[in-house]
Design a protein around this motif. Structure first.
Motif, short mmCIF file in Angstrom:
data_model
loop_
_atom_site.label_atom_id
_atom_site.label_comp_id
_atom_site.label_asym_id
_atom_site.label_seq_id
_atom_site.Cartn_x
_atom_site.Cartn_y
_atom_site.Cartn_z
N ARG A 198 -18.22 -6.95 -8.16
CA ARG A 198 -17.78 -7.94 -9.13
C ARG A 198 -16.30 -8.30 -8.96
NH1 ARG A 198 -22.39 -8.00 -9.31
NH2 ARG A 198 -23.82 -8.02 -11.11
N SER A 199 -15.69 -7.95 -7.85
CA SER A 199 -14.29 -8.29 -7.61
C SER A 199 -14.13 -8.79 -6.19
CB SER A 199 -13.38 -7.07 -7.83
OG SER A 199 -13.56 -6.12 -6.79
N GLU A 200 -13.06 -9.55 -5.95
CA GLU A 200 -12.80 -10.05 -4.62
C GLU A 200 -12.51 -8.91 -3.65
OE1 GLU A 200 -9.92 -13.24 -2.26
OE2 GLU A 200 -10.19 -13.38 -4.42
N ASP B 222 -16.26 -16.12 -4.08
CA ASP B 222 -16.87 -16.26 -5.39
C ASP B 222 -17.46 -17.66 -5.53
OD1 ASP B 222 -14.46 -17.60 -5.38
OD2 ASP B 222 -13.82 -16.92 -7.35
N THR C 102 -15.57 -23.26 -8.48
CA THR C 102 -15.27 -23.48 -9.90
C THR C 102 -15.30 -24.96 -10.28
OG1 THR C 102 -12.91 -23.46 -9.39
CG2 THR C 102 -13.91 -21.38 -10.07
N SER D 210 -15.64 -23.06 -17.46
CA SER D 210 -15.89 -22.05 -16.43
C SER D 210 -17.16 -22.38 -15.66
CB SER D 210 -16.01 -20.67 -17.07
OG SER D 210 -17.06 -20.63 -18.02
N GLN D 211 -17.24 -21.89 -14.43
CA GLN D 211 -18.37 -22.24 -13.57
C GLN D 211 -19.66 -21.67 -14.19
OE1 GLN D 211 -20.59 -20.77 -11.20
NE2 GLN D 211 -20.15 -18.73 -11.99
N ASP E 273 -25.24 -11.70 -11.83
CA ASP E 273 -23.84 -11.81 -11.39
C ASP E 273 -23.33 -13.23 -11.56
OD1 ASP E 273 -21.39 -11.68 -10.08
OD2 ASP E 273 -22.30 -11.74 -8.08
N ARG E 274 -22.31 -13.42 -12.40
CA ARG E 274 -21.72 -14.74 -12.61
C ARG E 274 -20.46 -14.93 -11.77
NH1 ARG E 274 -21.40 -17.17 -18.48
NH2 ARG E 274 -20.99 -18.95 -17.12
N THR E 275 -20.06 -13.92 -11.01
CA THR E 275 -18.86 -14.04 -10.18
C THR E 275 -19.18 -14.55 -8.78
OG1 THR E 275 -18.98 -11.78 -9.28
CG2 THR E 275 -17.87 -12.06 -11.40
N TYR F 263 -19.56 -12.42 -6.35
CA TYR F 263 -19.13 -11.35 -5.45
C TYR F 263 -20.29 -10.43 -5.03
CZ TYR F 263 -14.36 -12.67 -6.81
OH TYR F 263 -13.19 -13.37 -7.03
#
Length: 339
Positions: free
Chosen positions: A147-149, A175, A178, A250-251, A259-261, A263
Motif C-alpha cells: 500500500r506504499s510506493e 499508483d 489521479t 480523489s481517484q 486496494d485503492r492505491t 500499489y
C-alpha cells in the motif's frame, strides 16, 4: 510511431549487437471469475476476482502433477495456437460517489489489437540465449498487500500509464492515475528473467525466480528465461465524468481485492506452450508483428484475433459482475501469504 519504437526501452537490456526475440501477440478475454489455481488451488470461489486469458484448460485446481494443460486445452484465446498458457491479473473496479462499484472492462490494445474482445497483449522477450520454461512452471509477481510506493518499488516492473491515446508510453507510475485518462489506463506487468534452474514453482510462487542485477542473473538463479510481459488496457473512459468521482476529487478506482492505491498490482502466470514451441521461437529470434492479421514468426502456428475471440470458458462462480454493486465480489478480500 510504429510499436517497435515504443518497445525499444523494453529490450534496451540487450547487449549491443545481441540478437533478441520479441514475441508480441493478443490474448482475448477467456473469462472473468473468482478462481486462483496458484494461490487458492481448489477454492471456489477464490477471495477476489480475476481476469484470465489463454488456454481453456483453466480451472480452480490445475495441479501440474495431474494434468498437462498444453494437452488438456482444446483452444486458446491467444493468437499463437501452440500457447495454452494462462495469464491473469486482478480486476479493476470504479467506485462511484454514492459508494457503489462498477466493473471496468478490458479492451484490445489500440496498437494493432483493437479487434480483441479485451484481455491482454502478451510479450516474450529475450536478450540473447534463453531457456524456455518447463512443463508445470508457474510464477507470481507483485503483492496485493502493498500500500506504499516504497513497497511497490520492490517490483519496479509493475506500473500504470494514463493513456492520452493508444500510443502513450510515458508517465509511468506505481499508483493509480489521479486524473481522467482519455484513452483508459494501461497496466504493465513484467516477470523476472532469472530462474534457479531446478524448481518449476516455490511455496510463495516467487522465490524460484529473480530479476537480474546489472543485467546479470545472480548466482542463486543462474538460468536466463524469457521475459514474460503483459499490458492490459482498462477502459476507464465511461467513468471520466468527474461528477461521479468522490467529492474530494480523489481517484475512484480500486482493485478487486480492495486496494485503492494501486500499489498492490500483481500478476500470475502458468506456462502451457505445446512441446518445444516457445524454445523454437526464442531460438529463431522471432520478431513477431501483426501483418494482415497474421503474426510474423514462421516457426509458430497462429490464428486470427477473430478466431481467438471464440475461445472462452463458462464462469464457475455465479455472481453479478455487470451491474452496480454494493460491495466488491468477495467483499474485496485480499489473499493470504505472499499474494
Amino acid at each position: 510511431m510504429h510499436w517497435r519504437a515504443l518497445l525499444a526501452a523494453a529490450v534496451a537490456v540487450a547487449a549491443p549487437g545481441t540478437l533478441a526475440a520479441q514475441l508480441r501477440f493478443s490474448c482475448s478475454q477467456l473469462v472473468v471469475d473468482r478462481l486462483d489455481p496458484l494461490v487458492n488451488p481448489g477454492q471456489t470461489p477464490s477471495p477476489h476476482l480475476h481476469q484470465i486469458v489463454g488456454g481453456n484448460a483453466f480451472n480452480a485446481t490445475m495441479d501440474p502433477d495431474q494434468v498437462d494443460i498444453s494437452e488438456a486445452a482444446t483452444c486458446t484465446s491467444c493468437q499463437f495456437t501452440e500457447d495454452f498458457s494462462n495469464y491473469w491479473t486482478a480486476v479493476l473496479f470504479f467506485k462511484a460517489r454514492n459508494g457503489t462499484y462498477k466493473r471496468v472492462s478490458t479492451i484490445g490494445n489500440g496498437l494493432g489489437y483493437s479487434a480483441s474482445n479485451g484481455g491482454q497483449t502478451v510479450y516474450y522477450l529475450s536478450s540473447g540465449k534463453v531457456t524456455a520454461f518447463k512443463p508445470g512452471f508457474r510464477m507470481v509477481v507483485g503483492n496485493p498487500a502493498y500500500r506504499s510506493e516504497a513497497d511497490a518499488k520492490k517490483n519496479p516492473a509493475l506500473q500504470f500509464t494514463c493513456l492520452a491515446s493508444p500510443m502513450t508510453r510515458s508517465g509511468y507510475r506505481y499508483d493509480f492515475p489521479t486524473t481522467t485518462c482519455a484513452g483508459g489506463i494501461m497496466v504493465t506487468v513484467r516477470f523476472p528473467t532469472c530462474w534457479d534452474g531446478k524448481n518449476a514453482d516455490s511455496p510463495d510462487h516467487q522465490s524460484h525466480v529473480a530479476y537480474p542485477v546489472n543485467r546479470n542473473c545472480p548466482a542463486s538463479h543462474p538460468v536466463r528465461i524469457p521475459e514474460v510481459f503483459y499490458e492490459t488496457y482498462w477502459d476507464t473512459r465511461p467513468f471520466n465524468n468527474k461528477n461521479l468521482w468522490p467529492e474530494d476529487g480523489s481517484q475512484p478506482f480500486v482493485w478487486s481485492f480492495g486496494d485503492r492505491t494501486g500499489y498492490g498490482n500483481h500478476g500470475d502466470y502458468i506456462f502451457g506452450w505445446k512441446g518445444d514451441a516457445l524454445q523454437r521461437a526464442m531460438d529463431a529470434n522471432c520478431q513477431s508483428d501483426l501483418i494482415q492479421d497474421r503474426l510474423n514468426c514462421p516457426t509458430l502456428k497462429s490464428q486470427s484475433i477473430a478466431q481467438a475471440n471464440k475461445c472462452a470458458v463458462q464462469r464457475r462462480v455465479r455472481e453479478d459482475l455487470d451491474g452496480w454493486l454494493k460491495e466488491l465480489p468477495g467483499a474485496g478480500a485480499a489473499m493470504g501469504g505472499m499474494k
